[in-house]
Scaffold this motif. Sequence first.
Motif, PDB file in Angstrom:
ATOM      1  N   ALA A 119      -3.515   7.060  -4.320  1.00 40.09           N
ATOM      2  CA  ALA A 119      -4.490   6.134  -3.738  1.00 40.09           C
ATOM      3  C   ALA A 119      -5.562   5.808  -4.779  1.00 40.09           C
ATOM      4  N   ALA A 120      -6.239   4.683  -4.594  1.00 38.81           N
ATOM      5  CA  ALA A 120      -7.233   4.220  -5.573  1.00 38.81           C
ATOM      6  C   ALA A 120      -8.294   5.290  -5.863  1.00 38.81           C
ATOM      7  N   ASP A 121      -8.717   6.040  -4.819  1.00 38.78           N
ATOM      8  CA  ASP A 121      -9.811   6.994  -5.048  1.00 38.78           C
ATOM      9  C   ASP A 121      -9.390   8.195  -5.900  1.00 38.78           C
ATOM     10  N   PHE A 122      -8.090   8.406  -6.049  1.00 34.76           N
ATOM     11  CA  PHE A 122      -7.628   9.487  -6.938  1.00 34.76           C
ATOM     12  C   PHE A 122      -8.156   9.249  -8.359  1.00 34.76           C
ATOM     13  N   TYR A 123      -8.099   7.993  -8.792  1.00 35.27           N
ATOM     14  CA  TYR A 123      -8.502   7.676 -10.178  1.00 35.27           C
ATOM     15  C   TYR A 123     -10.006   7.815 -10.342  1.00 35.27           C
ATOM     16  N   THR A 124     -10.739   7.436  -9.295  1.00 35.18           N
ATOM     17  CA  THR A 124     -12.197   7.567  -9.370  1.00 35.18           C
ATOM     18  C   THR A 124     -12.579   9.048  -9.405  1.00 35.18           C
ATOM     19  N   LYS A 125     -11.980   9.803  -8.472  1.00 35.44           N
ATOM     20  CA  LYS A 125     -12.324  11.238  -8.386  1.00 35.44           C
ATOM     21  C   LYS A 125     -11.997  11.966  -9.686  1.00 35.44           C
ATOM     22  N   ASN A 126     -10.915  11.555 -10.336  1.00 29.19           N
ATOM     23  CA  ASN A 126     -10.491  12.242 -11.562  1.00 29.19           C
ATOM     24  C   ASN A 126     -11.031  11.583 -12.832  1.00 29.19           C
ATOM     25  N   GLU A 159       0.830  -1.214   0.000  1.00 29.66           N
ATOM     26  CA  GLU A 159       0.000   0.000   0.000  1.00 29.66           C
ATOM     27  C   GLU A 159       0.866   1.267   0.000  1.00 29.66           C
ATOM     28  N   ASP A 160       1.987   1.202   0.748  1.00 30.52           N
ATOM     29  CA  ASP A 160       2.892   2.377   0.793  1.00 30.52           C
ATOM     30  C   ASP A 160       3.472   2.690  -0.586  1.00 30.52           C
TER      31      ASP A 160
END
Length: 406
Positions: free
Chosen positions: A64-71, A58-59
């Motif tokens: 983070a995974a949500d960066f791709y969703t948000k963008n 994870e480090d």
Amino acid sequence: MSEHCIVIGASHAAAQLVSSLRQEGWEGKISIVGDEPYLPYHRPPLSKAFFVGEKTEEDLLIRAADFYTKNKVDLLLGSRVSRIDRDAKKIILEDDAEIPYTKLVLTTGARVRKIPFVGSELAGVFYMRDLNDVKQTHKFTGPGKSAVIIGGGYIGLETAASLRKIGMNVTVIEAMSRVLQRVTAPEVSAFYTRIHTEEGVDIRTEAGVDAITGEQHVEGVRLADGSTIPADLVIIGVGVLPNVELAEAADLTIDNGIVVDEFATTNDSDIFAAGDCSNHYNPIYKRQLRLESVQNATDQAKIAAKAICGKPEVYRALPWFWSDQYDLKLQIAGLSQGFDQVVIRGDSEQGRSFAAFYFSEGNLIAVDAINRPKEFMMSKRALTAGQSADPLKLADESIEIKDAFN
Ligand SMILES: Cc1cc2nc3c(=O)[nH]c(=O)nc-3n(C[C@H](O)[C@H](O)[C@H](O)COP(=O)(O)OP(=O)(O)OC[C@H]3O[C@@H](n4cnc5c(N)ncnc54)[C@H](O)[C@@H]3O)c2cc1C
């Protein structure tokens, strides 16, 4: 058709590119297609902190995974692109799925150079490039076990330091007469040989590998002189090759990488390339370069994003790099290839801190700074500004480093 930017490869350049695209105002669709099954992750810790268990999977994530969703970035991970159809403006995946694009970016990076040593298929023999490779090595590591590293470049030496940290017996086999021969001055090679020897690594230079021995699992490495070094683990680190085949098959210009102009654009104005796979002109060094560094992947991706968004900016970054081994932080600014003079500030023969400044025809071209952040920062600034330095002042530690540049 609505705008769709597809990025092939899901690593450092890709992660930066999609972020920069949104920052620069790209409103169309964005997709990343990567053949590894992971979100873009930091590769450098693979031979360093991740290798010794100081970082988790994870480090390693670049975002983070949500960066791709948000963008609104679609991720197709574990998918390999097998072909680019430039006329129809679409990519074809290995499962024959076709995806149309309006802009395409190749961030396909590099892969390890493989040498077909006898025995290289044995269990316990690895190359170091991907998270998958490194995760598998963990089964073969442990205190008191033995490792042989073939290749005394940065990755080989970083891995040696990591393996010593976990208590393994380590031998490094280097074919040339000194470690880091392709990339540093003899003084820097001698320094790293001394440190690794002090740390308990057995460094063998001018040593050829005859075969990797064992039945199913590796048991040793036989050298050209007939001697065998016992090994539970063998790591081969002998350089990388750019992944250009996809581009080549699509008739893009290739010359030690995918050739791009100063805007990261290929000979097709809708196709861009960035990172380890690309070959570009560097205005500071006035020559074509194919770099293998996080700095280049990140900075060139920003330039590609600007060009895609119609805000072209010339790529003019000073190459820089780092390597962590034991308590040593090596920071490199500029490119030392072609140097004709080396100036040492500090003592490279004792202790663990000095800087090597490289000159060509009287001009400063690069610095290797070991545990010397000030020397690194000042040199980086000077090199970017096209300034040189006075070799006598650099060598004299009684003179402030800032007063050595002109
Ligand atoms: C162990 C290790 C340690 C390192 N340490 C440092 C360091 O200390 N400092 C530093 O600056 N650099 C370091 N590097 C180098 C740095 O990691 C690379 O320069 C960087 O990863 C380049 O990023 P990239 O995005 O250009 O390509 P890559 O990271 O190579 O990623 C390219 C991706 O594209 C994928 N791909 C290729 N072809 C296709 C296809 N047809 N379809 C789909 N996907 C495809 C590849 O599988 C890969 O996942 C290190 C590298 C390694 C391996």
